[in-house]
Design a protein around this motif. Structure first.
Motif, mmCIF file in Angstrom:
data_model
loop_
_atom_site.group_PDB
_atom_site.id
_atom_site.type_symbol
_atom_site.label_atom_id
_atom_site.label_comp_id
_atom_site.label_asym_id
_atom_site.label_seq_id
_atom_site.Cartn_x
_atom_site.Cartn_y
_atom_site.Cartn_z
ATOM 1 N N ASP A 1 -4.246 8.566 -7.314
ATOM 2 C CA ASP A 1 -3.563 9.236 -8.431
ATOM 3 C C ASP A 1 -2.497 8.355 -9.075
ATOM 4 O O ASP A 1 -1.875 8.754 -10.065
ATOM 5 C CB ASP A 1 -2.903 10.531 -7.944
ATOM 6 C CG ASP A 1 -3.904 11.600 -7.571
ATOM 7 O OD1 ASP A 1 -5.101 11.453 -7.893
ATOM 8 O OD2 ASP A 1 -3.489 12.601 -6.945
ATOM 9 N N GLY A 2 -2.235 7.168 -8.509
ATOM 10 C CA GLY A 2 -1.219 6.276 -9.053
ATOM 11 C C GLY A 2 0.201 6.651 -8.642
ATOM 12 O O GLY A 2 1.166 6.118 -9.185
ATOM 13 N N ALA A 3 0.347 7.543 -7.670
ATOM 14 C CA ALA A 3 1.682 7.953 -7.229
ATOM 15 C C ALA A 3 2.330 6.920 -6.305
ATOM 16 O O ALA A 3 3.559 6.854 -6.215
ATOM 17 C CB ALA A 3 1.606 9.312 -6.517
ATOM 18 N N VAL A 4 1.521 6.140 -5.592
ATOM 19 C CA VAL A 4 2.008 5.032 -4.755
ATOM 20 C C VAL A 4 1.053 3.859 -4.953
ATOM 21 O O VAL A 4 -0.075 4.036 -5.399
ATOM 22 C CB VAL A 4 2.084 5.404 -3.248
ATOM 23 C CG1 VAL A 4 3.076 6.525 -2.991
ATOM 24 C CG2 VAL A 4 0.722 5.742 -2.672
ATOM 25 N N GLU A 5 1.514 2.676 -4.591
ATOM 26 C CA GLU A 5 0.651 1.491 -4.642
ATOM 27 C C GLU A 5 -0.384 1.597 -3.517
ATOM 28 O O GLU A 5 -0.075 2.108 -2.436
ATOM 29 C CB GLU A 5 1.479 0.217 -4.454
ATOM 30 C CG GLU A 5 2.420 -0.081 -5.608
ATOM 31 C CD GLU A 5 1.660 -0.379 -6.894
ATOM 32 O OE1 GLU A 5 0.627 -1.081 -6.835
ATOM 33 O OE2 GLU A 5 2.090 0.108 -7.958
ATOM 34 N N PRO A 6 -1.602 1.124 -3.759
ATOM 35 C CA PRO A 6 -2.607 1.148 -2.693
ATOM 36 C C PRO A 6 -2.087 0.471 -1.427
ATOM 37 O O PRO A 6 -1.453 -0.577 -1.489
ATOM 38 C CB PRO A 6 -3.785 0.372 -3.289
ATOM 39 C CG PRO A 6 -3.631 0.558 -4.769
ATOM 40 C CD PRO A 6 -2.134 0.583 -5.007
ATOM 41 N N GLY A 7 -2.322 1.114 -0.300
ATOM 42 C CA GLY A 7 -1.858 0.591 0.983
ATOM 43 C C GLY A 7 -0.455 1.023 1.353
ATOM 44 O O GLY A 7 0.001 0.774 2.461
ATOM 45 N N GLN A 8 0.263 1.635 0.418
ATOM 46 C CA GLN A 8 1.630 2.101 0.697
ATOM 47 C C GLN A 8 1.608 3.560 1.155
ATOM 48 O O GLN A 8 0.800 4.342 0.676
ATOM 49 C CB GLN A 8 2.510 1.970 -0.545
ATOM 50 C CG GLN A 8 2.738 0.543 -0.975
ATOM 51 C CD GLN A 8 3.412 -0.249 0.134
ATOM 52 O OE1 GLN A 8 4.458 0.121 0.645
ATOM 53 N NE2 GLN A 8 2.782 -1.357 0.521
#
Length: 177
Positions: free
Chosen positions: A87-94
C-alpha cells in the motif's frame, strides 16, 4: 471322557479369565475433554466469528440495539508488513509501527443485532477494558459520555466483535499504542 472334557473346559475358562484380566489389574481411565461450544461442527460457517472494525451507529430497536459496522482487517507480523509495503505505507522490508496495520478498503456498513445484555468493554483508564452496558456504548457512539470520565482511547481505535450468525455477543475496544 466326561472327566477329560470337564478338565479341558476348566482349563479354557482359566485361560479366558487370565486373558480377560490382562495378566494383572485393569484400569478404567476417564478423561475430561473441554469442547468449545462455538467450535465448528459439520458443514457451513463457524458458529461464531470474531471481526474487527468500526461502529458507525448503535441505536435502540425493540429490546436490544441495531448496529451498523464497518469491518476492517487488523493485521500483524509479516502479513502487516507486506500489506503496508504494497500500500506504500512503509518501504518494502520495513516493519510497520507497533506491529499492526489496518486495511480498511471498503466502507460497506454491515447490520448486526446487539442484545441489551451483550458484553461490552471500552478503554477508560488504560489498555485494560472497563465493562459498560450496550446502552452506555450507544450513548458514546452518538457523541454523549454517560461514564463521567473521558475514554483513554477514542472509539475510532475500533472494536473486536464476537458474532453468532447476525447477533453480536461481545464488543471490545481495541487499544492502539
Amino acid at each position: 471322557m466326561k472327566r477329560r472334557d470337564l478338565a479341558l473346559g476348566a482349563l479354557v475358562a482359566i485361560v479366558a479369565a487370565i486373558l480377560a484380566a490382562g495378566c494383572g489389574s485393569t484400569k478404567t481411565v476417564t478423561k475430561t475433554v473441554t469442547v468449545d461450544a462455538a467450535a465448528k461442527r459439520g458443514v457451513g460457517a463457524p458458529l461464531e466469528r470474531v471481526e474487527f472494525g468500526y461502529i458507525k451507529s448503535l441505536v435502540p430497536k425493540g429490546s436490544g440495539f441495531l448496529m451498523r459496522f464497518d469491518p476492517a482487517w487488523l493485521l500483524s507480523g509479516e502479513t502487516a508488513n507486506v500489506a503496508a509495503a504494497e500500500d506504500g505505507a512503509v518501504e518494502p522490508g520495513q516493519p510497520v509501527p507497533n506491529d499492526n496495520y489496518i486495511v480498511d478498503e471498503g466502507h460497506r456498513l454491515l447490520t448486526y443485532i446487539v442484545p441489551a445484555n451483550a458484553r461490552v468493554t471500552v478503554l477508560t483508564e488504560g489498555p485494560d477494558g472497563t465493562p459498560i452496558t450496550v446502552a452506555q456504548l450507544a450513548q458514546l457512539v452518538s457523541g454523549k459520555n454517560p461514564l463521567g470520565r473521558p475514554l483513554f482511547e477514542p472509539l475510532r481505535t475500533g472494536f473486536w466483535i464476537r458474532v453468532r450468525i447476525d447477533t453480536v455477543r461481545s464488543l471490545d475496544q481495541q487499544y492502539r499504542p
